[in-house]
Enzyme design. Sequence first.
Site, PDB file in Angstrom:
ATOM      1  N   HIS A  64       0.914  -1.115   0.005  1.00  0.00           N
ATOM      2  CA  HIS A  64      -0.035  -0.040   0.182  1.00  0.00           C
ATOM      3  C   HIS A  64       0.904   1.097  -0.102  1.00  0.00           C
ATOM      4  O   HIS A  64       0.209   2.301   0.435  1.00  0.00           O
ATOM      5  CB  HIS A  64      -1.169   0.139   1.180  1.00  0.00           C
ATOM      6  CG  HIS A  64      -1.996  -1.248   1.020  1.00  0.00           C
ATOM      7  ND1 HIS A  64      -2.225  -2.134   2.310  1.00  0.00           N
ATOM      8  CD2 HIS A  64      -2.927  -1.498   0.524  1.00  0.00           C
ATOM      9  CE1 HIS A  64      -3.057  -2.868   1.769  1.00  0.00           C
ATOM     10  NE2 HIS A  64      -3.537  -2.513   0.679  1.00  0.00           N
ATOM     11  N   HIS A  65       2.179   1.179  -0.513  1.00  0.00           N
ATOM     12  CA  HIS A  65       3.066   2.174  -0.446  1.00  0.00           C
ATOM     13  C   HIS A  65       2.406   3.345  -1.188  1.00  0.00           C
ATOM     14  O   HIS A  65       2.713   4.732  -1.162  1.00  0.00           O
ATOM     15  CB  HIS A  65       4.347   1.911  -0.750  1.00  0.00           C
ATOM     16  CG  HIS A  65       4.712   1.571  -2.110  1.00  0.00           C
ATOM     17  ND1 HIS A  65       4.220   0.380  -2.707  1.00  0.00           N
ATOM     18  CD2 HIS A  65       5.362   2.435  -3.000  1.00  0.00           C
ATOM     19  CE1 HIS A  65       4.733   0.562  -3.848  1.00  0.00           C
ATOM     20  NE2 HIS A  65       5.434   1.567  -4.160  1.00  0.00           N
ATOM     21  N   LYS A  70      -3.172  -2.405  -7.722  1.00  0.00           N
ATOM     22  CA  LYS A  70      -3.447  -2.500  -8.950  1.00  0.00           C
ATOM     23  C   LYS A  70      -2.868  -4.010  -9.311  1.00  0.00           C
ATOM     24  O   LYS A  70      -1.999  -4.397  -9.079  1.00  0.00           O
ATOM     25  CB  LYS A  70      -3.159  -1.485 -10.000  1.00  0.00           C
ATOM     26  CG  LYS A  70      -3.480  -1.769 -11.520  1.00  0.00           C
ATOM     27  CD  LYS A  70      -4.290  -0.542 -11.850  1.00  0.00           C
ATOM     28  CE  LYS A  70      -4.915  -0.688 -13.092  1.00  0.00           C
ATOM     29  NZ  LYS A  70      -5.736  -2.270 -13.264  1.00  0.00           N
ATOM     30  N   LYS A  94       6.997  -4.181 -10.569  1.00  0.00           N
ATOM     31  CA  LYS A  94       6.519  -3.912 -12.120  1.00  0.00           C
ATOM     32  C   LYS A  94       6.045  -2.375 -11.879  1.00  0.00           C
ATOM     33  O   LYS A  94       6.476  -1.838 -12.934  1.00  0.00           O
ATOM     34  CB  LYS A  94       5.363  -4.896 -12.591  1.00  0.00           C
ATOM     35  CG  LYS A  94       5.115  -4.866 -13.955  1.00  0.00           C
ATOM     36  CD  LYS A  94       4.002  -5.953 -14.428  1.00  0.00           C
ATOM     37  CE  LYS A  94       4.419  -7.416 -14.110  1.00  0.00           C
ATOM     38  NZ  LYS A  94       3.230  -8.093 -14.527  1.00  0.00           N
ATOM     39  N   ASP A  99       7.379   3.022 -13.525  1.00  0.00           N
ATOM     40  CA  ASP A  99       6.635   4.599 -12.961  1.00  0.00           C
ATOM     41  C   ASP A  99       5.326   4.551 -12.944  1.00  0.00           C
ATOM     42  O   ASP A  99       4.741   5.429 -13.465  1.00  0.00           O
ATOM     43  CB  ASP A  99       7.482   5.623 -13.455  1.00  0.00           C
ATOM     44  CG  ASP A  99       9.084   5.687 -13.063  1.00  0.00           C
ATOM     45  OD1 ASP A  99       9.126   5.509 -11.803  1.00  0.00           O
ATOM     46  OD2 ASP A  99       9.904   6.174 -13.848  1.00  0.00           O
ATOM     47  N   LYS A 106      -3.375  -8.552  -6.701  1.00  0.00           N
ATOM     48  CA  LYS A 106      -3.813  -9.787  -7.863  1.00  0.00           C
ATOM     49  C   LYS A 106      -4.810 -10.342  -7.134  1.00  0.00           C
ATOM     50  O   LYS A 106      -5.199 -10.536  -5.858  1.00  0.00           O
ATOM     51  CB  LYS A 106      -2.928 -10.865  -7.759  1.00  0.00           C
ATOM     52  CG  LYS A 106      -2.888 -11.264  -9.304  1.00  0.00           C
ATOM     53  CD  LYS A 106      -2.196 -10.403 -10.323  1.00  0.00           C
ATOM     54  CE  LYS A 106      -2.088 -11.145 -11.445  1.00  0.00           C
ATOM     55  NZ  LYS A 106      -1.454 -10.584 -12.658  1.00  0.00           N
ATOM     56  N   SER A 362      -3.156   0.376 -18.537  1.00  0.00           N
ATOM     57  CA  SER A 362      -4.302   0.311 -17.554  1.00  0.00           C
ATOM     58  C   SER A 362      -4.344   1.640 -16.774  1.00  0.00           C
ATOM     59  O   SER A 362      -5.378   2.175 -16.439  1.00  0.00           O
ATOM     60  CB  SER A 362      -3.927  -0.868 -16.739  1.00  0.00           C
ATOM     61  OG  SER A 362      -4.760  -2.191 -17.303  1.00  0.00           O
TER      62      SER A 362
HETATM   63  P1  NAD Z   1      -5.023 -15.899 -21.764  1.00  0.00           P
HETATM   64  O1  NAD Z   1      -5.840 -16.692 -20.875  1.00  0.00           O
HETATM   65  O2  NAD Z   1      -5.418 -15.036 -22.732  1.00  0.00           O
HETATM   66  O3  NAD Z   1      -4.146 -16.903 -22.601  1.00  0.00           O
HETATM   67  C1  NAD Z   1      -3.122 -17.676 -22.308  1.00  0.00           C
HETATM   68  C2  NAD Z   1      -2.904 -18.793 -23.347  1.00  0.00           C
HETATM   69  O4  NAD Z   1      -1.995 -20.003 -22.813  1.00  0.00           O
HETATM   70  C3  NAD Z   1      -4.120 -19.706 -23.578  1.00  0.00           C
HETATM   71  O5  NAD Z   1      -4.544 -19.409 -24.970  1.00  0.00           O
HETATM   72  C4  NAD Z   1      -3.974 -21.175 -22.936  1.00  0.00           C
HETATM   73  O6  NAD Z   1      -4.633 -21.978 -23.732  1.00  0.00           O
HETATM   74  C5  NAD Z   1      -2.423 -21.071 -23.166  1.00  0.00           C
HETATM   75  N1  NAD Z   1      -1.755 -21.998 -22.337  1.00  0.00           N
HETATM   76  C6  NAD Z   1      -2.405 -22.742 -21.147  1.00  0.00           C
HETATM   77  N2  NAD Z   1      -1.488 -23.741 -20.752  1.00  0.00           N
HETATM   78  C7  NAD Z   1      -0.381 -23.942 -21.776  1.00  0.00           C
HETATM   79  C8  NAD Z   1       0.646 -24.930 -21.912  1.00  0.00           C
HETATM   80  N3  NAD Z   1       0.749 -25.726 -20.934  1.00  0.00           N
HETATM   81  N4  NAD Z   1       1.260 -24.532 -23.112  1.00  0.00           N
HETATM   82  C9  NAD Z   1       1.006 -23.727 -24.090  1.00  0.00           C
HETATM   83  N5  NAD Z   1       0.057 -22.923 -23.680  1.00  0.00           N
HETATM   84  C10 NAD Z   1      -0.666 -22.814 -22.880  1.00  0.00           C
HETATM   85  O7  NAD Z   1      -3.773 -15.249 -20.687  1.00  0.00           O
HETATM   86  P2  NAD Z   1      -2.968 -14.168 -20.900  1.00  0.00           P
HETATM   87  O8  NAD Z   1      -3.678 -12.728 -20.419  1.00  0.00           O
HETATM   88  O9  NAD Z   1      -2.248 -14.016 -22.296  1.00  0.00           O
HETATM   89  O10 NAD Z   1      -1.875 -14.294 -20.000  1.00  0.00           O
HETATM   90  C11 NAD Z   1      -0.614 -15.273 -19.897  1.00  0.00           C
HETATM   91  C12 NAD Z   1       0.341 -14.770 -19.126  1.00  0.00           C
HETATM   92  O11 NAD Z   1       0.702 -13.474 -19.084  1.00  0.00           O
HETATM   93  C13 NAD Z   1      -0.128 -14.886 -17.606  1.00  0.00           C
HETATM   94  O12 NAD Z   1       1.056 -15.626 -17.030  1.00  0.00           O
HETATM   95  C14 NAD Z   1      -0.332 -13.541 -17.039  1.00  0.00           C
HETATM   96  O13 NAD Z   1      -0.359 -13.424 -15.689  1.00  0.00           O
HETATM   97  C15 NAD Z   1       0.584 -12.669 -17.987  1.00  0.00           C
HETATM   98  N6  NAD Z   1       0.225 -11.434 -18.008  1.00  0.00           N
HETATM   99  C16 NAD Z   1      -0.901 -11.017 -18.730  1.00  0.00           C
HETATM  100  C17 NAD Z   1      -1.022  -9.860 -18.850  1.00  0.00           C
HETATM  101  C18 NAD Z   1      -2.706  -9.081 -19.588  1.00  0.00           C
HETATM  102  O14 NAD Z   1      -2.686  -8.046 -19.757  1.00  0.00           O
HETATM  103  N7  NAD Z   1      -3.491 -10.149 -19.814  1.00  0.00           N
HETATM  104  C19 NAD Z   1      -0.139  -8.574 -18.577  1.00  0.00           C
HETATM  105  C20 NAD Z   1       0.796  -9.148 -17.894  1.00  0.00           C
HETATM  106  C21 NAD Z   1       1.329 -10.460 -17.630  1.00  0.00           C
END
Ligand code: NAD
Length: 471
Positions: A64-65, A70, A94, A99, A106, A362
Site C-alpha cells: 500500500h505504499h 492494482k 512492476k 513508474d 492480484k 491500464s
Molecule cells: P490468456 O488466458 O489470454 O492466454 C493464455 C494462453 O495460454 C491460452 O491460450 C492457453 O490455452 C495457453 N496455455 C495454457 N497452458 C498452456 C501450456 N501448457 N502450453 C501452452 N499454452 C498454454 O492469458 P493472458 O492474459 O495471455 O496471460 C498469459 C500470461 O501473461 C499469464 O502469466 C499472465 O499473468 C501474464 N500477463 C498477462 C497480462 C495481460 O494484460 N493479460 C499482463 C501481464 C502478464
Amino acid sequence: MSGQPNFFEEVNTTFDEAARFTEYPKGLLDQIRCCNSVYRFDFPLRRHDGTIEVIHAWRAEHSHHKMPVKGGIRYSPEVYEEEVMALAALMTYKCAIVDVPFGGAKGGIKIEPRNYSVEELERITRRYTHELVKKGFIGPGIDVPAPDYGTGEREMAWIADTYAALNPGQLDAMGCVTGKPVTQGGVNGRREATGRGLFFALREACAQSAEMTALGLSTGLGGKRMVVQGLGNVGYHAAKFCREGGATLIAIAEREGAIMNLAGLNEDEVFQHRKMTGSILGFPGATDLPSTAAALELDCDVLLPAALEGVFTAENAPRIKARIILEGANGPTTPEADPIFRQKGIMVIPDIYCNAGGVTVSYFEWLKNLSHVRFGRLSKRHEQANELQMLRAIETATGKPFSEEERARIAKGPDEADLVNSGLEETMISAFQNVLETKRKHVGVPDLRIAAFLNAIHKVARSYMELGIFP
Ligand code: NAD
C-alpha cells in the site's frame, strides 16, 4: 500448498538476492517484501442444473505504499493463495519499474472457465465483485483489478457494472477496474498493450550492440527466429508485433501441442485454425511437435513464454537453446533455472519489466476514467491545424507541394490510440534503459532480473523513507 512450489517464496528469493545490493535496514526490506493483506473467501454458485457449488477466491494486496493498488484477476483451476500473493508482489515491483503510481495486487478464482456457461461466469464474476465491495477490496482509489489469465474485457465490464450498481452516483465508478471494452470506459490500445510492450522491450534489447555481440546475434529484430508458448492475449499480440517488426515465428505452442515451420508462421492464421478445428495441430504447411515442452527446447533466437509460471526449471533449463528469453508470462523462470540461464549466457528479459505494458496502459485507462474525456479529444484538431501550417511553410520555402496522401498522413493530429501507444513506447524504452544502466553500474549484478528488482526496491524504499511510517 503441499506438493506445489511456493511461488511467493520464489519471488522473495529473487527479492533477497537483489536486496543484497542495497543497504536498507532489514525491517524496511521485510516490510517491502511481505504481502500486506490477503482476502480469501468462498461463495456459492447455483449451477444451470440447479446444484450448488462452492467457489474459492482470493484478492491479495501486496503493497500500500502507493494507492490505489492494482493487478489482474485470474480464472484458473490451478490458482492457490501463494500464487495470488506472488503475482501481487510482482505487480508492486512492476509498477515501480515503469513508474506507474500504484501498489501491487492480484485476484484469483479457482475455476476452469471452459467448464461454465457464460451466464454462470457472469454470476461468478458479479458475486466475486460484490464480495470485494463488502470488504473494501475494490474502488477507483482503493484497488483496481484488470484482466489476467482466463479473463478479458467481458469480465471487466461485468465488474464495472456490478461496482457501479453497488455505488450509485459515484462519479469515478468506471475507474474501479481497467481492461474494459472501449465502448464502456476502456481505452484504445489496452487489449494489445502487454504484447506491444513486449515488442518494444525486445526491440530495445536487440538494439544493444554490446549485448547482442555477447549473445552471438546481430542487432535488430530482423530475421530473429522466435518460439511462442501460449496464443492467448499476451502471446498472440506479442507474436503479431514481433513478426511485423521483422522476427520469424518458427514455432507456436498451445496446451494440446506445438507446431513448427522454419519458413515462418502467421499467428493470426494459426489462431483462426485453432478456433475452427479446436486445436493448433494439423496447421497446413507446419510440422506437429509431440508436446508443448518440445517447442521450448527448439534452437531459436527468442523464446517467449506467454502461458503460466514455472515453465523453466532445473530439469529443462539445461536443454533450452534460445539466446533471449522474453518473459510474457509472470514467473515462467524458477529461481533454480535462472543461474543455469546465466551460466549458458542466455539473456532473460524479466517479466517485471517486459510484460508491464498491460499495467502501463491500464494506468492510462484509469486516468481517462478519472478525467471523463477521451485522450486527444481536446487537442487533435488543434495539432492537426499546426501540422498543416508547418507543411504549408515547408511548401513555401521549398516550392514543392506535398501530395494529398502525404498531407493526410502527416497532418492528422493524434488519435487516442496514437497517444496511448506513444506513452507505452516511451515507458518501455526508458524503463529498459534504467534497468540496463543499473546492471552495468553495479558490479556483481548478474542479470537484468536482479537489476530490475533492485530498481523496484529503491523506488518502494524511497516512498517509505520520504512519506514516513504511520503513526
Ligand atoms: P490468456 O488466458 O489470454 O492466454 C493464455 C494462453 O495460454 C491460452 O491460450 C492457453 O490455452 C495457453 N496455455 C495454457 N497452458 C498452456 C501450456 N501448457 N502450453 C501452452 N499454452 C498454454 O492469458 P493472458 O492474459 O495471455 O496471460 C498469459 C500470461 O501473461 C499469464 O502469466 C499472465 O499473468 C501474464 N500477463 C498477462 C497480462 C495481460 O494484460 N493479460 C499482463 C501481464 C502478464
